[in-house]
Design a protein around this motif. Structure first.
Motif, PDB file in Angstrom:
ATOM      1  N   UNK A 178      22.559 113.960  95.495  1.00  0.00           N
ATOM      2  CA  UNK A 178      22.043 114.657  96.675  1.00  0.00           C
ATOM      3  C   UNK A 178      20.681 114.118  97.097  1.00  0.00           C
ATOM      4  N   UNK A 179      19.856 113.756  96.128  1.00  0.00           N
ATOM      5  CA  UNK A 179      18.540 113.179  96.448  1.00  0.00           C
ATOM      6  C   UNK A 179      18.715 111.877  97.237  1.00  0.00           C
ATOM      7  N   UNK A 180      19.646 111.044  96.789  1.00  0.00           N
ATOM      8  CA  UNK A 180      19.883 109.769  97.464  1.00  0.00           C
ATOM      9  C   UNK A 180      20.452 109.967  98.865  1.00  0.00           C
ATOM     10  N   UNK A 181      21.377 110.902  99.009  1.00  0.00           N
ATOM     11  CA  UNK A 181      21.945 111.195 100.326  1.00  0.00           C
ATOM     12  C   UNK A 181      20.851 111.727 101.258  1.00  0.00           C
ATOM     13  N   UNK A 182      19.933 112.525 100.720  1.00  0.00           N
ATOM     14  CA  UNK A 182      18.805 113.030 101.511  1.00  0.00           C
ATOM     15  C   UNK A 182      17.955 111.863 102.027  1.00  0.00           C
ATOM     16  N   UNK A 183      17.661 110.904 101.169  1.00  0.00           N
ATOM     17  CA  UNK A 183      16.854 109.746 101.581  1.00  0.00           C
ATOM     18  C   UNK A 183      17.553 108.991 102.712  1.00  0.00           C
ATOM     19  N   UNK A 184      18.855 108.770 102.572  1.00  0.00           N
ATOM     20  CA  UNK A 184      19.603 108.098 103.642  1.00  0.00           C
ATOM     21  C   UNK A 184      19.581 108.934 104.918  1.00  0.00           C
ATOM     22  N   UNK A 185      19.735 110.254 104.778  1.00  0.00           N
ATOM     23  CA  UNK A 185      19.757 111.132 105.945  1.00  0.00           C
ATOM     24  C   UNK A 185      18.439 111.158 106.694  1.00  0.00           C
ATOM     25  N   UNK A 231      13.182 108.376  89.191  1.00  0.00           N
ATOM     26  CA  UNK A 231      12.803 107.734  87.925  1.00  0.00           C
ATOM     27  C   UNK A 231      12.878 108.770  86.802  1.00  0.00           C
ATOM     28  N   UNK A 232      12.435 109.993  87.086  1.00  0.00           N
ATOM     29  CA  UNK A 232      12.481 111.061  86.086  1.00  0.00           C
ATOM     30  C   UNK A 232      13.933 111.396  85.740  1.00  0.00           C
ATOM     31  N   UNK A 233      14.806 111.461  86.739  1.00  0.00           N
ATOM     32  CA  UNK A 233      16.223 111.726  86.477  1.00  0.00           C
ATOM     33  C   UNK A 233      16.796 110.669  85.524  1.00  0.00           C
ATOM     34  N   UNK A 234      16.460 109.392  85.793  1.00  0.00           N
ATOM     35  CA  UNK A 234      16.939 108.321  84.923  1.00  0.00           C
ATOM     36  C   UNK A 234      16.404 108.502  83.505  1.00  0.00           C
ATOM     37  N   UNK A 235      15.107 108.725  83.385  1.00  0.00           N
ATOM     38  CA  UNK A 235      14.478 108.873  82.063  1.00  0.00           C
ATOM     39  C   UNK A 235      15.081 110.045  81.288  1.00  0.00           C
ATOM     40  N   UNK A 236      15.366 111.138  81.993  1.00  0.00           N
ATOM     41  CA  UNK A 236      15.950 112.305  81.324  1.00  0.00           C
ATOM     42  C   UNK A 236      17.364 112.016  80.816  1.00  0.00           C
ATOM     43  N   UNK A 237      17.951 110.938  81.306  1.00  0.00           N
ATOM     44  CA  UNK A 237      19.280 110.522  80.855  1.00  0.00           C
ATOM     45  C   UNK A 237      19.224 109.271  79.978  1.00  0.00           C
ATOM     46  N   UNK A 274      13.340  99.890  99.758  1.00  0.00           N
ATOM     47  CA  UNK A 274      14.800 100.039  99.882  1.00  0.00           C
ATOM     48  C   UNK A 274      15.512  99.423  98.688  1.00  0.00           C
ATOM     49  N   UNK A 275      15.105  98.244  98.312  1.00  0.00           N
ATOM     50  CA  UNK A 275      15.710  97.562  97.166  1.00  0.00           C
ATOM     51  C   UNK A 275      15.515  98.381  95.897  1.00  0.00           C
ATOM     52  N   UNK A 276      14.318  98.923  95.716  1.00  0.00           N
ATOM     53  CA  UNK A 276      14.041  99.689  94.501  1.00  0.00           C
ATOM     54  C   UNK A 276      14.858 100.977  94.427  1.00  0.00           C
ATOM     55  N   UNK A 277      15.082 101.647  95.548  1.00  0.00           N
ATOM     56  CA  UNK A 277      15.869 102.888  95.503  1.00  0.00           C
ATOM     57  C   UNK A 277      17.349 102.556  95.301  1.00  0.00           C
ATOM     58  N   UNK A 278      17.828 101.456  95.868  1.00  0.00           N
ATOM     59  CA  UNK A 278      19.215 101.046  95.636  1.00  0.00           C
ATOM     60  C   UNK A 278      19.394 100.636  94.169  1.00  0.00           C
ATOM     61  N   UNK A 292       9.722 106.206  98.858  1.00  0.00           N
ATOM     62  CA  UNK A 292       8.806 106.104  97.712  1.00  0.00           C
ATOM     63  C   UNK A 292       8.712 107.432  96.954  1.00  0.00           C
ATOM     64  N   UNK A 293       8.653 108.520  97.674  1.00  0.00           N
ATOM     65  CA  UNK A 293       8.560 109.839  97.056  1.00  0.00           C
ATOM     66  C   UNK A 293       9.788 110.106  96.188  1.00  0.00           C
TER      67      UNK A 293
END
Length: 179
Positions: free
Chosen positions: A72-79, A163-169, A44-48, A156-157
């Motif tokens: 949307x990915x983050x909202x999906x994880x929360x959902x 991580x890829x989204x961050x790296x691409x930016x 949880x800490x790592x995704x936040x 985790x998934x």
């Protein structure tokens, strides 16, 4: 001399026999519920941390048109986590479909949802973790510990994907930056 040798061997045998029980008495047995709660807390800490690392203007970023945006990915994880929480409470829910949310709202949603899940996980002891419960997807029964692996797997998934989204930016992921 023989008496001394036999005496030393007898003392060594007694020490060798007692040593494993002395060592195990010093190390408490691992707790399934505490280990699961700890794993969920770290995930949880790592995704936040990832959610906080991406600038607000990049929450709509998509690596390709047919892929979900960062937000949307983050909202999906929360959902999906909320669906497990609701299922554990005996409430039937469908996957949440949130309207577009900004960075502060997404992070607030994640924190609230993860706190609720952590409170639930932390309330169980090891015996309760081994009790059978209905899994929210499909028609099967699993242990409560396996049940709570569901949202942990999702976190985790999606962490790996984000991580890829961050790296691409051009952003170094927080887990990498801490090394």
């Amino acid at each position: 001399m023989k008496t001394l040798t036999y005496g030393c061997l007898a003392v060594l045998a007694i020490v060798a026999a007692a040593l494993p029980s002395l060592l195990s008495a010093q190390t408490p047995a691992p707790s399934l519920s505490k280990e699961l709660a700890g794993s969920f807390q770290r995930a949880s800490t790592e995704i936040i941390d990832i959610a906080e690392a991406m600038p607000a203007e990049k929450y709509g970023y998509k690596p390709a048109a047919e892929i979900s945006s960062f937000g949307d990915q983050l909202v999906h994880v929360a959902g999906i986590t909320q669906r497990f929480i609701d299922s554990a409470k005996g409430t039937k829910t469908e996957a949440a479909h949130h309207a577009a949310m900004g960075k502060p709202e997404v992070i607030g949603l994640l924190k609230t949802t993860f706190k609720s899940a952590q409170d639930m996980i932390g309330s169980f002891n090891d015996t309760q973790m081994l009790e059978p419960v209905k899994f929210p997807f499909g028609d099967r029964t699993v242990t409560r510990a396996t049940f709570w692996q569901g949202p942990l797997y999702q976190i985790r998934n999606h962490h790996g994907q984000l991580v890829v989204y961050l790296r691409m930016n051009g952003i170094v992921p927080p887990t990498t930056a801490r090394r």
